[in-house]
Design a protein around this motif. Structure first.
Motif, PDB file in Angstrom:
ATOM      1  N   MET A 154      -4.299  -7.619  14.340  1.00  0.00           N
ATOM      2  CA  MET A 154      -5.435  -6.683  14.440  1.00  0.00           C
ATOM      3  C   MET A 154      -5.079  -5.339  13.804  1.00  0.00           C
ATOM      4  O   MET A 154      -5.849  -4.767  13.029  1.00  0.00           O
ATOM      5  N   ALA A 155      -3.882  -4.836  14.131  1.00  0.00           N
ATOM      6  CA  ALA A 155      -3.475  -3.522  13.602  1.00  0.00           C
ATOM      7  C   ALA A 155      -3.304  -3.593  12.087  1.00  0.00           C
ATOM      8  O   ALA A 155      -3.724  -2.683  11.361  1.00  0.00           O
ATOM      9  N   ALA A 156      -2.722  -4.685  11.603  1.00  0.00           N
ATOM     10  CA  ALA A 156      -2.502  -4.816  10.162  1.00  0.00           C
ATOM     11  C   ALA A 156      -3.839  -4.832   9.421  1.00  0.00           C
ATOM     12  O   ALA A 156      -3.994  -4.186   8.379  1.00  0.00           O
ATOM     13  N   ARG A 157      -4.800  -5.525   9.985  1.00  0.00           N
ATOM     14  CA  ARG A 157      -6.123  -5.608   9.346  1.00  0.00           C
ATOM     15  C   ARG A 157      -6.793  -4.233   9.318  1.00  0.00           C
ATOM     16  O   ARG A 157      -7.404  -3.841   8.335  1.00  0.00           O
ATOM     17  N   MET A 158      -6.679  -3.505  10.424  1.00  0.00           N
ATOM     18  CA  MET A 158      -7.318  -2.180  10.499  1.00  0.00           C
ATOM     19  C   MET A 158      -6.647  -1.166   9.584  1.00  0.00           C
ATOM     20  O   MET A 158      -7.285  -0.230   9.124  1.00  0.00           O
ATOM     21  N   GLN A 159      -5.364  -1.367   9.338  1.00  0.00           N
ATOM     22  CA  GLN A 159      -4.652  -0.392   8.501  1.00  0.00           C
ATOM     23  C   GLN A 159      -5.143  -0.365   7.066  1.00  0.00           C
ATOM     24  O   GLN A 159      -4.854   0.560   6.326  1.00  0.00           O
ATOM     25  N   ARG A 160      -5.879  -1.395   6.662  1.00  0.00           N
ATOM     26  CA  ARG A 160      -6.426  -1.377   5.298  1.00  0.00           C
ATOM     27  C   ARG A 160      -7.646  -0.462   5.200  1.00  0.00           C
ATOM     28  O   ARG A 160      -8.134  -0.175   4.118  1.00  0.00           O
ATOM     29  N   SER A 161      -8.173  -0.026   6.352  1.00  0.00           N
ATOM     30  CA  SER A 161      -9.363   0.833   6.361  1.00  0.00           C
ATOM     31  C   SER A 161      -8.973   2.300   6.509  1.00  0.00           C
ATOM     32  O   SER A 161      -7.862   2.612   6.928  1.00  0.00           O
ATOM     33  N   LEU A 162      -9.924   3.174   6.177  1.00  0.00           N
ATOM     34  CA  LEU A 162      -9.719   4.611   6.414  1.00  0.00           C
ATOM     35  C   LEU A 162     -10.158   4.925   7.842  1.00  0.00           C
ATOM     36  O   LEU A 162     -11.275   4.572   8.219  1.00  0.00           O
ATOM     37  N   PRO A 163      -9.299   5.593   8.625  1.00  0.00           N
ATOM     38  CA  PRO A 163      -9.685   5.875  10.016  1.00  0.00           C
ATOM     39  C   PRO A 163     -11.025   6.602  10.118  1.00  0.00           C
ATOM     40  O   PRO A 163     -11.830   6.305  11.002  1.00  0.00           O
ATOM     41  N   GLU A 164     -11.292   7.534   9.186  1.00  0.00           N
ATOM     42  CA  GLU A 164     -12.534   8.316   9.312  1.00  0.00           C
ATOM     43  C   GLU A 164     -13.787   7.479   9.080  1.00  0.00           C
ATOM     44  O   GLU A 164     -14.869   7.845   9.518  1.00  0.00           O
TER      45      GLU A 164
END
Ligand SMILES: [Zn+2]
Length: 329
Positions: free
Chosen positions: A239-249
């Protein structure tokens, strides 16, 4: 400044504020301080830019927009008009500092060739306290021809002293029907429009960017995959790896929207427009397994993540923290 804006480019919900402002402007009745406020992505910058351009245009009269052809329009389109300055934070999400505010004030005090010298402050709620105080003096004793146009999504964050010296102009947020009717001018099929409007979280100008800019569309698709992974809950690492491809903002506000969609599905039995962008069975299973209490708690946690969105945090730890939140039932 970008290319000259004509009224054709203004969405219909900006017509009424446009007409009021341009009429006053032509009659020389606009105050020194104008505070244009309304939700993010509703078109504040489009409106203020069109206003300044039309007032500087050498040909436009009445409620006409800038002609796009005269010398003034050409220099505005080239970004070199000597009578207009845009004051923005050095980076999105950062404050506007006193040094930049002083430069803008100095600019307003220079004697120009024309009748109008304007500074656009965008977003004005990013002025820090010292910068706002410096602007206050200019609002109280403006140099001849000076106009300060402040744009703010959250005008309440501006000092009351500034607000009281500006004329407030509210930009209404269009409802779903009006916004999507306008967006249909940029995409043929209704489902793309609905998807972009949902992905933009109801911000019509951001939705238009998603429809017309492949990079924005790519970012949304990236975020949707990350959110789908959150719903599937395959474990913290994935889950974290997948989200890291996105911009937090961009990702974090969409996580908030997903949580709202899950809560709404539990209450009404139907997903909202944002929820419809995800497989129904996945969203429903996630909502039921998480339950209303935990969903409410997660929404509160997401508000904290949102406040931290622009901060420089360790991206892996941040995303693991979010994934853990989703796994806790
Ligand atoms: Zn012109």
């Amino acid at each position: 400044m970008d290319a000259v804006t004509t009224t054709d480019a203004l969405p219909p919900w900006l017509y009424a504020p446009w007409e009021r402002l341009i009429r006053k402007g032509r009659e020389g009745r606009l105050p020194t301080g104008l505070l244009v406020h309304g939700a993010t992505g509703v078109g504040k910058a489009l409106l203020t830019r069109a206003l300044v351009q039309a007032l500087l245009c050498q040909r436009a009269t009445g409620t006409e927009a800038a002609c796009g052809e005269c010398n003034a329009c050409r220099s505005l389109a080239g970004g070199v008009h000597p009578e207009v300055l845009t004051l923005e934070p050095e980076e999105a999400g950062k404050e506007i500092l006193i040094a930049a505010a002083r430069e803008a004030i100095e600019f307003l005090g220079l004697s120009g060739s024309g009748k109008l010298r304007s500074v656009l402050i965008r977003p004005a709620d990013s002025l820090n306290t010292n910068a706002a105080n410096a602007m206050l003096k200019t609002l109280e004793e403006p140099p001849p021809g000076a106009m300060l146009i402040l744009e703010a999504a959250q005008p309440a964050r501006l000092p009351a002293t500034i607000r009281s010296r500006c004329q407030m102009v509210e930009i209404p947020t269009p409802d779903y029907t009006e916004a999507t009717a306008w967006l249909r001018g940029f995409a043929d099929d209704a489902s793309s429009v609905e998807e972009a409007y949902a992905a933009s979280l109801g911000r019509p100008l951001a939705a238009r960017e998603i429809l017309t800019d492949a990079e924005r569309m790519g970012r949304w698709e990236q975020d949707r995959e990350a959110l789908t992974t959150l719903l599937r809950s395959p474990g913290v690492t994935e889950m974290a790896a997948r989200m890291q491809r996105s911009l937090p903002e961009s990702l974090i506000p969409r996580i908030q929207a997903l949580l709202v969609a899950a809560q709404r599905l539990l209450v009404t039995g139907e997903p909202d427009a944002f929820g419809r962008q995800f497989p129904r069975d996945l969203l429903e299973a996630f909502a039921r397994q998480t339950g209303p209490r935990r969903l409410a708690a997660l929404s509160a946690e997401a508000a904290v993540w949102q406040r931290q969105a622009t901060r420089q945090l360790n991206p892996q730890l941040r995303m693991e923290d979010i994934a853990l939140g989703f796994l806790r039932k």
